[in-house]
Design an enzyme around this catalytic site. Structure first.
Site, PDB file in Angstrom:
ATOM      1  N   ASP A   1      79.946 -54.455 -54.997  1.00  0.00           N
ATOM      2  CA  ASP A   1      80.168 -55.123 -56.947  1.00  0.00           C
ATOM      3  C   ASP A   1      81.789 -55.267 -57.222  1.00  0.00           C
ATOM      4  O   ASP A   1      82.287 -55.484 -56.566  1.00  0.00           O
ATOM      5  CB  ASP A   1      79.186 -52.813 -56.666  1.00  0.00           C
ATOM      6  CG  ASP A   1      79.159 -53.667 -58.821  1.00  0.00           C
ATOM      7  OD1 ASP A   1      78.997 -54.759 -59.081  1.00  0.00           O
ATOM      8  OD2 ASP A   1      79.073 -52.442 -59.605  1.00  0.00           O
TER       9      ASP A   1
ATOM     10  N   GLU B   1      84.119 -60.257 -59.105  1.00  0.00           N
ATOM     11  CA  GLU B   1      84.369 -61.299 -59.812  1.00  0.00           C
ATOM     12  C   GLU B   1      86.279 -61.974 -59.602  1.00  0.00           C
ATOM     13  O   GLU B   1      86.219 -62.234 -59.457  1.00  0.00           O
ATOM     14  CB  GLU B   1      83.473 -60.878 -61.212  1.00  0.00           C
ATOM     15  CG  GLU B   1      82.173 -60.779 -61.015  1.00  0.00           C
ATOM     16  CD  GLU B   1      82.049 -59.762 -61.274  1.00  0.00           C
ATOM     17  OE1 GLU B   1      82.388 -58.435 -60.865  1.00  0.00           O
ATOM     18  OE2 GLU B   1      80.422 -59.488 -60.433  1.00  0.00           O
TER      19      GLU B   1
ATOM     20  N   ASP C   1      73.710 -56.432 -64.547  1.00  0.00           N
ATOM     21  CA  ASP C   1      73.425 -55.018 -65.796  1.00  0.00           C
ATOM     22  C   ASP C   1      72.530 -55.555 -66.309  1.00  0.00           C
ATOM     23  O   ASP C   1      73.097 -56.264 -67.567  1.00  0.00           O
ATOM     24  CB  ASP C   1      74.718 -54.652 -66.286  1.00  0.00           C
ATOM     25  CG  ASP C   1      75.360 -53.783 -64.903  1.00  0.00           C
ATOM     26  OD1 ASP C   1      75.032 -53.934 -63.609  1.00  0.00           O
ATOM     27  OD2 ASP C   1      76.283 -53.736 -65.364  1.00  0.00           O
TER      28      ASP C   1
HETATM   29  C1  NOJ Z   1      78.200 -52.752 -61.853  1.00  0.00           C
HETATM   30  C2  NOJ Z   1      76.845 -52.933 -60.858  1.00  0.00           C
HETATM   31  O1  NOJ Z   1      76.673 -53.832 -61.758  1.00  0.00           O
HETATM   32  C3  NOJ Z   1      75.871 -51.709 -61.067  1.00  0.00           C
HETATM   33  O2  NOJ Z   1      74.718 -52.173 -60.817  1.00  0.00           O
HETATM   34  C4  NOJ Z   1      76.737 -50.575 -60.628  1.00  0.00           C
HETATM   35  O3  NOJ Z   1      75.765 -49.369 -61.161  1.00  0.00           O
HETATM   36  C5  NOJ Z   1      77.660 -49.756 -60.988  1.00  0.00           C
HETATM   37  N1  NOJ Z   1      78.833 -51.380 -61.930  1.00  0.00           N
HETATM   38  C6  NOJ Z   1      78.309 -48.739 -60.518  1.00  0.00           C
HETATM   39  O4  NOJ Z   1      78.903 -48.821 -59.427  1.00  0.00           O
END
Ligand code: NOJ
Length: 925
Positions: free
Chosen positions: A522, A525, A601
């Site tokens: 995650d 970017e 998200d």
């Molecule tokens: C951002 C991610 O997009 C999300 O899915 C994740 O739960 C959080 N970071 C925490 O790691």
């Protein structure tokens, strides 16, 4: 900077709450991004000058050489740029032809030798290595000499290529243009509008001698945007711009990632063209061209007779303006990148599926995922501890909901130090993994690229100079989940070695000898809470001396590839679960080879459920089929109805995972209560019953690039109306057509049947009594729906292989028997395919241990062609049976006759060696 920092920390504090929507002021628009601003200005002045405009670029005929490369030819030459001082700049170009009708055009800047490199920490060449990361192989598939011809004339170059030499590329020398014809029709023109712009290197105090009359010097040497004022822009202006007109194309697709429609929108009136710049966009909005987590600079243009693919091979910040207004016929696109070289590939072919195949020859096809990863993934931020994990695990069984994988978000770690466990919450990961393994289940844990300062891993990365560096060439420090962090620089081969060492069997972190553990990458970017536009400063430095500016959009891919490589090394020869699984948030062209992606998200709102379908379809169009959205929505608490509808949609995403924010209420399926829990369970079971169909779709995609979640128009090219249908789709080539219900309180839906084939309604799945629809022309069918309904249709002419028994996980389904549904078309025929292997290892690749079966039904007989199945695999599936065959036939009266054959006798005409045919014998056939 202090002010910026302060604001960013405030942002960090707000991260967990739902107070505000997307902070678009954090992101540059075309106006505020210097390079885009300048190219837009350039475009406007060219347009305003009309016929008086004098192009400043010309190809020098005398510079052209045609050189032998392998068994092909490559054209080299120089573009000359005339500048006001009376001087000129030399821009060497190269044209090559690759398999799959791929024509590549590259333009670089002649060595920038006058740059005083002693004062700079960076590589002063233009970045030209994007293709090294994006392409599947360093050995390019050059088109053989005898498959094309080159004709060099005084003011033009003509290349003829393709089957029966049906394509012709004409390069005009002044004004420079590349026009590609199919037969006698122009399909695409590069530089049609003379927007080719190549900002060459110059000293700041000599800038006025370099600016042509079409240019502005806006932000060439400094950045006025609030959070990036500190960008030192050491090489000054380096942007590139170029336009492409797609002739007689009104339908363009691709260039993810945007929360937007599948069919690209006209952006001429907007200050916000489509932007490709990987960012952690907080609470993104729908119907938006703002950048998101991933970038694939690939456009597909389609019309009934022909399709075109355009791949812009550049990893810098990029804006794309789409103009569909010029003459209501053509679509024109203007591509603007901050730096790097001009490098693009154009492929033209008959169908969009052909374009997918051609593009995959260059960037590779999707990995064949381990079968478990196509099952149901249960995630939330966070499952709190071992007990929580195991409770969820057993509740799934109590409610008889199949699932394959449970996920752990960042809280499993000791203070967000990756490769450590929180010792109180997870005292014995091996025990937990063993327990999951009893029912064939897996664990995915998160590992992000920001590495907390002050522990062994960040120390080692810093010591071995394997972090991203700041502009002064010291390890860059920023803020993310763990607080102060450094970022691994996965462009650096040493970083790969360090990463590999974290993933060895000896490292207890990965659960000792457990093989059912996989990785989620995650924030790659990369997301930097106190960085400009929530990312790393553009003048940061990577391995090779490359500025972050040049590699920004590939960084995420280099990171998840490093993880994939480490897992692959760990697993090789050690476990049946040999195939790695990695989920990534950030991606680029080529990511499909090693990762699945999800759309980040989203929110618990109906419009996010709706937009997820075109977003996943777009990802499939651009060669990244293994994709999905957070089921249920990440931020907030979905109503039970929304949650249910989201499951009913999510089971069709190639990647199917429920996920939720840390502040959202628990929402595992049993918490919804009846009737929702049962409806969700039925939806998940439907996913498992068609797992073989999805796996087969992935296999076919891994061979040809065909989308797994496939837009409707792929199967109805002659019907233009179908080109904009983006709320329904096919599952690969299976003939399963789905229109999920994504409206609140829906009582009826309209399903578009794109051709005049018969469609069997599979919505209630009781195949003994079934409706079929067909008409002489495409059109909408209105269908009433209840909350239980997921409108699914089987297209006449298809053969589907199902596994109907409930099992706790996909692993336990291996020996289950198949049911074949044979849905006859109007001619009484049907075809379908089924791919089977062990679902876990690379034996299908290394030892050809798989079966690929092509079923056919015609003249009342079922037969199947099978590849030469290797003995070992044959033994492992020898007791897997077809237990039932259901034949659906729409009779002349319009009613469906279905024949159900239990325990059909399969007589195999030869033994299972070599290419065989087997025939089902049954009296009723
Ligand atoms: C951002 C991610 O997009 C999300 O899915 C994740 O739960 C959080 N970071 C925490 O790691």
């Amino acid at each position: 900077m202090i002010g910026g920092l302060h604001k960013q920390f405030l942002l960090l504090l707000l991260w967990g709450s739902l107070v505000v929507a997307v902070k678009d002021y954090l992101f540059k628009t075309c106006e505020t991004a210097g390079f885009c601003h300048r190219n837009k200005y350039f475009a406007e002045s060219v347009k305003n000058q009309g016929h008086n405009f004098i192009p400043k670029y010309s190809i020098s005929q005398s510079s052209i050489s045609i050189d032998e490369v392998l068994n092909s030819k490559v054209i080299h030459g120089n573009i000359i740029k005339f500048i006001p001082s009376g001087n000129h700049i030399t821009l060497p170009f190269e044209i090559s032809l690759l398999d799959g009708n791929n024509l590549r055009f590259k333009v670089d800047e002649k060595d920038r030798t006058s740059i005083d490199t002693t004062k700079l920490n960076i590589n002063t060449h233009r970045y030209n290595e994007t293709s090294d990361w994006a392409f599947v192989s360093a050995e390019l598939p050059y088109l053989a000499n005898d498959k094309f011809t080159i004709d060099l004339k005084n003011d033009v170059l003509i290349i003829t290529y393709g089957d029966a030499k049906q394509y012709r590329a004409i390069v005009d020398f002044w004004p420079i243009k590349l026009t590609i014809y199919h037969k006698d029709k122009i399909q695409i023109i590069a530089n049609d509008k003379n927007l080719f712009n190549f900002e060459h290197w110059r000293l700041q105090d000599e800038n006025s001698h370099h600016l042509t009359e079409e240019e502005t010097d806006y932000d060439m040497f400094e950045d006025h945007f609030k959070d990036s004022k500190e960008d030192s822009i050491p090489l000054g202006p380096e942007s590139i711009g170029l336009d492409f007109t797609f002739k007689n194309f009104q339908h363009l697709y691709g260039i993810p990632e945007h929360a937007d429609s599948m069919n690209l929108k006209d952006t001429t009136e907007s200050s916000m063209p489509y932007r490709l710049f990987n960012v952690d966009i907080f609470e993104y909005e729908t119907d938006s061209r703002l950048p998101m987590y991933g970038a694939i600079p690939f456009i597909l243009a389609s019309k009934p007779e022909i399709s075109v693919g355009l791949f812009w091979i550049n990893s810098a910040d990029t804006f794309i303006n789409v103009d569909k207004t010029t003459n209501q016929k053509d679509s024109s696109t203007h591509w603007i990148s901050e730096n790097g070289i001009v490098d693009f590939i154009i492929t033209i072919d008959k169908t969009p599926a052909d374009i997918n195949r051609n593009y995959g020859l260059i960037t590779g096809y999707t990995q064949l995922p381990p079968l478990f990863s196509l099952g149901y993934h249960q995630c939330r931020w966070n499952y709190n501890d071992e007990k929580d994990v195991l409770e969820v695990n057993s509740l799934m069984d109590e409610y008889q909901i199949p699932y394959d994988t449970i996920w752990l978000d960042i809280e499993y770690t000791d203070q967000k130090k990756y490769f450590t466990w929180h010792k109180e919450k997870f005292p014995n990961p091996e025990r937990m993994l063993d327990e999951l393994d009893h029912t064939g289940r897996n664990l995915v844990i998160i590992i992000d690229p920001h590495i907390k300062t002050g522990y062994y891993l960040s120390d080692e990365l810093t010591k071995k100079k394997s972090c991203i560096n700041d502009a002064s060439n010291n390890s860059y420090h920023g803020h993310c989940w763990p607080g102060e962090s450094v970022w691994i620089d996965t462009l650096n081969p040493t970083a790969q070695e360090i990463w590999d060492a974290q993933f060895t069997w000896n490292n207890y972190f990965l659960g000792g000898q457990s093989s059912n553990i996989f990785i989620w990458n995650d924030m790659n970017e990369p997301s930097v809470f106190n960085g400009p536009e929530t990312s790393a400063p553009k003048d940061d430095i990577h391995f090779g001396g490359w500025e972050h500016r040049s590699v920004h959009n590939i960084y995420g891919m280099t990171y998840h590839e490093a993880t994939y490589n480490s897992l692959a090394k760990r697993n090789e020869g050690h476990t049946t679960r040999e195939r790695p699984f990695v989920l990534t948030r950030s991606y680029y062209a080529g990511s499909q080879r090693t990762a699945a992606m999800w759309t980040g998200d989203n929110m618990c709102k109906w419009e996010y459920l709706q937009i997820s379908i075109p977003m996943v379809l777009t990802s499939n169009i651009v060669g990244m089929p293994f994709s999905g959205a957070d089921v249920g929505g990440f931020f907030g608490d979905p109503s039970t109805e929304l949650l249910t509808r989201w499951y009913q949609t999510g089971i069709w995403y190639p990647f199917f995972r429920a996920h939720a924010h840390i502040d959202s209420r628990r929402r595992e399926p049993w918490l919804a209560g009846e009737p929702y829990t049962s409806i969700i369970r039925d939806a998940v079971r439907l996913r498992y019953s068609i797992l073989s169909v999805i796996y087969t779709a992935f296999y076919e995609s891994s061979q040809t690039g065909i989308p797994v979640m496939k837009p409707i128009f792929y199967e109805s090219l002659s019907n233009i109306e179908s080109y904009s249908i983006e709320d329904q789709f096919f599952v690969g080539n299976s003939g399963i057509l789905v229109k999920p219900v994504t409206e609140e309180d829906a009582k009826e839906i309209k399903v578009y049947l794109p051709d005049n084939e018969v469609y069997y309604d599979y919505t209630d799945r009781s195949l003994s009594k079934i409706n079929a629809y067909s008409s002489d022309k495409p059109g909408y069918l209105t269908k009433s729906v209840t909350l239980e309904d997921i409108p699914v249709f089987i297209k006449g002419g298809s053969i589907i292989s199902l596994k109907d028994r409930y099992r706790r996980s996909s692993r336990l389904m291996f020996k289950d028997p198949y049911t074949l549904i044979i849905a006859l078309n109007k001619d009484g025929e049907a075809n379908g395919s089924l791919y089977v292997d062990d679902g876990e290892s690379f034996d299908y690749e290394k030892h050809e241990e798989y079966a690929y079966i092509k079923f056919n039904y015609s003249n009342g007989k079922i037969s199947a062609d099978v590849n030469e199945v290797k003995d070992r695999f044959k033994d492992s599936i020898s007791d897997v049976k077809i237990e039932k065959i259901i034949i659906l036939n729409e009779s002349t009266t319009g009613t469906v006759e279905s024949i159900i054959i239990h325990n059909p006798k399969l007589s195999i005409s030869q033994s299972w060696t070599g290419k065989i045919e087997f025939v089902v014998e049954h009296d009723e056939l």
